[in-house]
Design an enzyme around this catalytic site. Sequence first.
Site, PDB file in Angstrom:
ATOM      1  N   CYS A 111       3.471   1.115  12.249  1.00 46.28           N
ATOM      2  CA  CYS A 111       4.574   1.892  11.675  1.00 46.28           C
ATOM      3  C   CYS A 111       5.135   2.925  12.640  1.00 46.28           C
ATOM      4  O   CYS A 111       6.196   3.484  12.405  1.00 46.28           O
ATOM      5  CB  CYS A 111       4.109   2.601  10.403  1.00 46.28           C
ATOM      6  N   THR A 129      10.516  -6.804 -12.691  1.00 48.21           N
ATOM      7  CA  THR A 129      10.019  -8.174 -12.830  1.00 48.21           C
ATOM      8  C   THR A 129       8.900  -8.423 -11.833  1.00 48.21           C
ATOM      9  O   THR A 129       9.032  -8.132 -10.640  1.00 48.21           O
ATOM     10  CB  THR A 129      11.156  -9.181 -12.588  1.00 48.21           C
ATOM     11  N   GLN A 189      -7.051  -1.148   5.317  1.00 45.22           N
ATOM     12  CA  GLN A 189      -7.631  -1.895   6.433  1.00 45.22           C
ATOM     13  C   GLN A 189      -9.025  -2.425   6.129  1.00 45.22           C
ATOM     14  O   GLN A 189      -9.652  -3.030   6.999  1.00 45.22           O
ATOM     15  CB  GLN A 189      -7.692  -1.001   7.683  1.00 45.22           C
ATOM     16  N   ALA A 211       0.816  -1.219   0.000  1.00 45.81           N
ATOM     17  CA  ALA A 211       0.000   0.000   0.000  1.00 45.81           C
ATOM     18  C   ALA A 211       0.848   1.266   0.000  1.00 45.81           C
ATOM     19  O   ALA A 211       0.477   2.269  -0.623  1.00 45.81           O
ATOM     20  CB  ALA A 211      -0.932  -0.016   1.208  1.00 45.81           C
ATOM     21  N   THR A 212       1.978   1.256   0.696  1.00 43.38           N
ATOM     22  CA  THR A 212       2.810   2.465   0.755  1.00 43.38           C
ATOM     23  C   THR A 212       3.279   2.870  -0.636  1.00 43.38           C
ATOM     24  O   THR A 212       3.203   4.046  -1.013  1.00 43.38           O
ATOM     25  CB  THR A 212       4.012   2.246   1.688  1.00 43.38           C
ATOM     26  N   HIS A 256      -1.007  -8.336   2.827  1.00 45.89           N
ATOM     27  CA  HIS A 256      -0.735  -8.890   4.163  1.00 45.89           C
ATOM     28  C   HIS A 256      -1.741  -8.435   5.212  1.00 45.89           C
ATOM     29  O   HIS A 256      -1.718  -8.907   6.351  1.00 45.89           O
ATOM     30  CB  HIS A 256       0.694  -8.574   4.606  1.00 45.89           C
ATOM     31  N   ASN A 316      -6.691   2.715  10.776  1.00 49.76           N
ATOM     32  CA  ASN A 316      -5.937   1.553  11.239  1.00 49.76           C
ATOM     33  C   ASN A 316      -5.828   1.458  12.754  1.00 49.76           C
ATOM     34  O   ASN A 316      -5.649   0.380  13.304  1.00 49.76           O
ATOM     35  CB  ASN A 316      -4.529   1.544  10.617  1.00 49.76           C
ATOM     36  N   SER A 356      -3.131  -3.828   0.157  1.00 47.22           N
ATOM     37  CA  SER A 356      -1.975  -4.560   0.654  1.00 47.22           C
ATOM     38  C   SER A 356      -2.388  -5.962   1.061  1.00 47.22           C
ATOM     39  O   SER A 356      -3.275  -6.142   1.907  1.00 47.22           O
ATOM     40  CB  SER A 356      -1.360  -3.828   1.853  1.00 47.22           C
TER      41      SER A 356
END
Length: 376
Positions: free
Chosen positions: A322, A237, A178, A73-74, A200, A150, A198
């Site tokens: 973070c 790649t 989120q 996401a960042t 994860h 978040n 994202s």
Amino acid sequence: MQSSIVYLDYNATTPVDDRVLERMLPFFKQQYANPSSPHLFALQAQEEIDFAQQDLAHLINCRASELTFTSGATEAINMAIKGLTYGHRKHIICASTEHNAVLECCRYMETKGYTVTYLPVDKDGIIDLKTLEDSITTDTALVCVMLVNNETGVMQDIPSIATLTHQAGAWFLCDATQAVGKIPIDVKQMQIDFMPISAHKFYGPKGIGALYTNPAIGSLEPLLHGGQQQKGMRSGTLNVPGIVGLGTAAAIAKQEMANQNKLILTLRDALEKSILEIDETFVNGHLDKRIFNTTNISLRGLHSQEMILALGNIAVSSGSACSSVTNRPSPVLRAMGLKNEDNLSAIRFSLGRFTTDHDIDYTLDRIKKIVTKLRG
């Protein structure tokens, strides 16, 4: 005595679902081809990428061609904010409670001559739509408001925010990191122009994500230059195992989301209700306008870092993954008007797919004993 980890920090990251991992494994060892190569082996890898892209597109109701794979996401947020062609408009609006990825990009844009308005929120973490409307000018190019916070789980009125944004001829970025894979999202119905994703955060692997872009925007200025992969939007790649994992996580979420959410909500409410029976405790954020898996609770007179250390094998957080290591008051809770003392006593509990009744019972027993000891 339980010695294994009780994990209640799902907003920070989620464990990779076994089904996702199983689907990914062949692409590390047997099907390892570079999808940019011209041979049949590579074409098979590209076909798997196409399938994953379709699964993700189906989850958020967009076309596969409107998705660009990123490292997370960042990167997607940086790609949207820094890559947008602003033309003569030099004004950006973002909520003061946005994730640091958005806030830092906006601060970067200020060094490039742009003006940024940081919207306040009320004590429940909600943006006032009239304040937003008054902040939008003919110079406004982009409005950034996240769907689910978040730290608190608070949810904003995204369709109304998008409508106000578009009425002024500006674009709308909605950080749904989120929310994707947890709640139903329709980027068309919600009028979202940019949406970072994202894997994860919903049981996929780390290091892979995507950016949804409204095709009406046209091309973005790429952050990465190289082999012109992904139509030149994001050279490099492709991470085939990661993309396969992201697509698999999206397909599972689409199928299981509704039933899963009810179970998690029941556990979250049970946890929250019992903690609030302890004296001098309260929830931070709107009690109704929030996602089902999150509760942020202040235990007045205690320090969250001391509580987290005392909890030991119970994984919880004092805020954003973070920034929680800084041991400073949360900017999100500060924006909601919390005094430093209450801010520093806040703990975020975020539940997920693998949370059990036993996890909740064990956590409540430990918390009550620790609070009694520390306050005593």
